[in-house]
Motif scaffolding. Structure first.
Motif, PDB file in Angstrom:
ATOM      1  N   GLY A  39       0.888  -1.225  -0.024  1.00 46.95           N
ATOM      2  CA  GLY A  39      -0.035   0.010  -0.002  1.00 46.95           C
ATOM      3  C   GLY A  39       0.804   1.075   0.063  1.00 46.95           C
ATOM      4  N   PRO A  40       1.807   1.559   0.850  1.00 49.14           N
ATOM      5  CA  PRO A  40       2.727   2.517   0.900  1.00 49.14           C
ATOM      6  C   PRO A  40       3.359   2.964  -0.507  1.00 49.14           C
ATOM      7  N   ALA A  41       3.309   1.780  -1.463  1.00 45.61           N
ATOM      8  CA  ALA A  41       4.001   2.075  -2.871  1.00 45.61           C
ATOM      9  C   ALA A  41       2.990   2.447  -3.813  1.00 45.61           C
ATOM     10  N   GLY A  42       1.752   2.621  -3.472  1.00 45.22           N
ATOM     11  CA  GLY A  42       0.670   2.939  -4.299  1.00 45.22           C
ATOM     12  C   GLY A  42       0.094   1.841  -5.054  1.00 45.22           C
ATOM     13  N   ILE A  43       0.309   0.415  -4.572  1.00 42.40           N
ATOM     14  CA  ILE A  43      -0.227  -0.814  -5.314  1.00 42.40           C
ATOM     15  C   ILE A  43      -1.183  -1.343  -4.431  1.00 42.40           C
ATOM     16  N   THR A  44      -2.212  -1.514  -5.123  1.00 44.30           N
ATOM     17  CA  THR A  44      -3.433  -2.273  -4.416  1.00 44.30           C
ATOM     18  C   THR A  44      -3.407  -3.723  -4.815  1.00 44.30           C
ATOM     19  N   VAL A  45      -3.843  -4.445  -3.769  1.00 44.39           N
ATOM     20  CA  VAL A  45      -3.916  -5.940  -3.721  1.00 44.39           C
ATOM     21  C   VAL A  45      -5.148  -6.195  -3.418  1.00 44.39           C
ATOM     22  N   ASN A  46      -6.137  -6.896  -4.256  1.00 44.09           N
ATOM     23  CA  ASN A  46      -7.389  -7.579  -3.841  1.00 44.09           C
ATOM     24  C   ASN A  46      -7.899  -8.736  -4.571  1.00 44.09           C
ATOM     25  N   ALA A  47      -8.635  -9.657  -3.801  1.00 38.62           N
ATOM     26  CA  ALA A  47      -9.179 -11.002  -4.222  1.00 38.62           C
ATOM     27  C   ALA A  47     -10.548 -10.669  -5.073  1.00 38.62           C
ATOM     28  N   VAL A  48     -10.823 -11.363  -5.935  1.00 41.31           N
ATOM     29  CA  VAL A  48     -11.947 -11.483  -6.484  1.00 41.31           C
ATOM     30  C   VAL A  48     -12.417 -13.172  -6.419  1.00 41.31           C
ATOM     31  N   HIS A  49     -13.589 -13.319  -5.601  1.00 43.38           N
ATOM     32  CA  HIS A  49     -13.947 -14.585  -5.403  1.00 43.38           C
ATOM     33  C   HIS A  49     -15.284 -14.887  -6.295  1.00 43.38           C
ATOM     34  N   PRO A  50     -15.023 -15.446  -7.572  1.00 48.93           N
ATOM     35  CA  PRO A  50     -16.363 -15.686  -8.233  1.00 48.93           C
ATOM     36  C   PRO A  50     -17.091 -16.965  -7.799  1.00 48.93           C
ATOM     37  N   GLY A  51     -18.359 -16.791  -8.064  1.00 49.05           N
ATOM     38  CA  GLY A  51     -19.365 -17.894  -7.661  1.00 49.05           C
ATOM     39  C   GLY A  51     -19.435 -18.779  -8.904  1.00 49.05           C
ATOM     40  N   ILE A  52     -20.498 -19.147  -9.463  1.00 45.41           N
ATOM     41  CA  ILE A  52     -20.732 -20.319 -10.518  1.00 45.41           C
ATOM     42  C   ILE A  52     -20.585 -19.486 -11.629  1.00 45.41           C
ATOM     43  N   VAL A  53     -19.470 -20.018 -12.473  1.00 49.06           N
ATOM     44  CA  VAL A  53     -19.218 -19.367 -13.630  1.00 49.06           C
ATOM     45  C   VAL A  53     -19.396 -20.338 -14.773  1.00 49.06           C
ATOM     46  N   ARG A  54     -20.064 -20.031 -15.938  1.00 51.59           N
ATOM     47  CA  ARG A  54     -20.240 -20.714 -17.144  1.00 51.59           C
ATOM     48  C   ARG A  54     -18.614 -20.895 -17.892  1.00 51.59           C
ATOM     49  N   THR A  55     -18.219 -21.888 -17.656  1.00 47.78           N
ATOM     50  CA  THR A  55     -17.037 -21.967 -18.199  1.00 47.78           C
ATOM     51  C   THR A  55     -16.873 -23.525 -18.876  1.00 47.78           C
ATOM     52  N   PRO A  56     -15.916 -24.002 -19.625  1.00 46.99           N
ATOM     53  CA  PRO A  56     -16.191 -25.450 -20.062  1.00 46.99           C
ATOM     54  C   PRO A  56     -15.982 -26.501 -18.885  1.00 46.99           C
ATOM     55  N   HIS A  57     -15.195 -26.048 -17.740  1.00 45.94           N
ATOM     56  CA  HIS A  57     -15.152 -26.859 -16.549  1.00 45.94           C
ATOM     57  C   HIS A  57     -16.535 -26.902 -15.930  1.00 45.94           C
ATOM     58  N   LEU A  58     -17.135 -25.836 -15.947  1.00 46.43           N
ATOM     59  CA  LEU A  58     -18.678 -25.857 -15.303  1.00 46.43           C
ATOM     60  C   LEU A  58     -19.419 -26.647 -16.074  1.00 46.43           C
ATOM     61  N   ALA A  59     -19.325 -27.020 -17.455  1.00 47.22           N
ATOM     62  CA  ALA A  59     -20.086 -27.820 -18.119  1.00 47.22           C
ATOM     63  C   ALA A  59     -19.595 -29.400 -17.882  1.00 47.22           C
ATOM     64  N   GLU A  60     -18.459 -29.593 -17.912  1.00 48.81           N
ATOM     65  CA  GLU A  60     -17.985 -30.744 -17.303  1.00 48.81           C
ATOM     66  C   GLU A  60     -18.594 -31.594 -16.093  1.00 48.81           C
ATOM     67  N   LEU A  61     -18.577 -30.345 -15.117  1.00 48.95           N
ATOM     68  CA  LEU A  61     -19.016 -30.646 -13.616  1.00 48.95           C
ATOM     69  C   LEU A  61     -20.480 -31.143 -13.795  1.00 48.95           C
ATOM     70  N   PHE A  62     -21.354 -30.395 -14.354  1.00 48.57           N
ATOM     71  CA  PHE A  62     -22.755 -30.611 -14.549  1.00 48.57           C
ATOM     72  C   PHE A  62     -22.785 -32.196 -15.235  1.00 48.57           C
ATOM     73  N   ALA A  63     -21.972 -32.360 -16.198  1.00 49.86           N
ATOM     74  CA  ALA A  63     -22.152 -33.615 -17.057  1.00 49.86           C
ATOM     75  C   ALA A  63     -21.949 -34.771 -15.939  1.00 49.86           C
ATOM     76  N   GLU A  64     -20.746 -34.726 -15.219  1.00 44.79           N
ATOM     77  CA  GLU A  64     -20.262 -35.638 -14.113  1.00 44.79           C
ATOM     78  C   GLU A  64     -21.267 -35.993 -13.265  1.00 44.79           C
ATOM     79  N   MET A  65     -21.994 -34.947 -12.815  1.00 47.51           N
ATOM     80  CA  MET A  65     -22.936 -34.938 -11.694  1.00 47.51           C
ATOM     81  C   MET A  65     -24.313 -35.550 -12.305  1.00 47.51           C
ATOM     82  N   ALA A  66     -24.645 -35.072 -13.389  1.00 48.34           N
ATOM     83  CA  ALA A  66     -25.960 -35.794 -14.227  1.00 48.34           C
ATOM     84  C   ALA A  66     -25.402 -37.267 -14.167  1.00 48.34           C
ATOM     85  N   HIS A  67     -24.399 -37.806 -14.642  1.00 47.68           N
ATOM     86  CA  HIS A  67     -24.103 -39.243 -14.866  1.00 47.68           C
ATOM     87  C   HIS A  67     -24.230 -40.236 -13.611  1.00 47.68           C
TER      88      HIS A  67
END
Length: 262
Positions: free
Chosen positions: A174-202
């Motif tokens: 912070g004293p150097a003028g640099i910010t650091v933050n974390a972003v925590h996404p929830g459920i995001v429509r990515t190829p990985h999510l499609a794979e997860l839904f397919a695995e759960m469905a099976h």
């Protein structure tokens, strides 16, 4: 004044995990804020394919989150080409959750997972901070995840660690003028999510659509996020004109998480 207006050349961002499913949305968000983007990931072939999919002037340079020498080489190459580094978006991570009975958990796999995400985030930060300090400003955005707020998977501890790392870095930088933050996404429509839904469905002898409907019903806004939603949040933090928001863990999930965090 936005970050894009500072200096004689456009600001530059490095996005790690550049071959992952959220990378295109993050890149689009940063570009929309007037920031040039360099994507990086370990697999050069997948990285090149991602850059082609993203299109435009998206520079792709391979690096390994586990290897400090390759990260230093990446940063040197970016500085040689652009002369500056204004933003680091840490998004590199393994996509395989580690869970199961504690008696059988693969501890080595868990440590390796932490080495990529938590250790990797720190290594990339160590590499870019000297340039940011010389510039007197910079933004680091760490992509976490909501598994850090639950006990569903043991590997969720990496996201809790990301929040801790974010706060420590924000205090120091912070004293150097640099910010650091974390972003925590929830459920995001990515190829990985499609794979997860397919695995759960099976596993449940049903359809991916039925699994998705069940998740959507638990989201107050009834909306699954897109990578562009995540990118918009990242861009807001990366283009901030003043270092006012720092050390924060910000959730973007349509209200999916129910905890109250002050």
């Amino acid at each position: 004044m936005s970050t894009a207006a500072v200096g004689s050349t456009p600001p530059v961002a490095i996005v790690t995990g550049g071959s992952g499913g959220m990378a295109p949305g993050i890149v689009r968000g940063l570009r929309g804020a007037g920031i040039a983007v360099v994507i990086t990931a370990r697999d050069a072939g997948r990285l090149a394919a991602a850059a082609e999919t993203i299109g435009g002037d998206c520079l792709a340079l391979a690096s390994d989150a586990r290897d400090p020498a390759s990260i230093e080489s990446l940063v040197a190459a970016v500085l040689a080409r652009h002369g500056r580094i204004d933003v680091l978006v840490n998004a590199a991570a393994s996509s395989t959750p580690i869970s199961g009975a504690i008696e059988t958990v693969d501890v080595a796999a868990l440590i390796a997972d932490l080495d990529v995400k938590v250790g990797g985030y720190l290594r990339y930060a160590q590499a870019v901070v000297p340039a940011m300090k010389r510039q007197g400003r910079g933004h680091i955005v760490n992509i976490g995840g909501l598994t850090g707020r639950s006990s569903d998977t043991l590997s969720g501890l990496r996201n809790a660690a990301v929040s801790h790392l974010t706060k420590v870095l924000s205090d120091q930088l912070g004293p150097a003028g640099i910010t650091v933050n974390a972003v925590h996404p929830g459920i995001v429509r990515t190829p990985h999510l499609a794979e997860l839904f397919a695995e759960m469905a099976h596993a449940e002898n049903t359809t991916p659509a039925a699994i998705e409907a069940r998740f959507v019903a638990e989201i107050p806004t009834r909306t699954i996020l897109t990578p562009d939603d995540v990118g918009a949040m990242v861009a807001t933090l990366a283009a901030a004109a003043r270092p006012t928001i720092t050390g924060q863990s910000l959730t973007i999930d349509g209200g999916y998480s129910r905890g109250i965090f002050l």
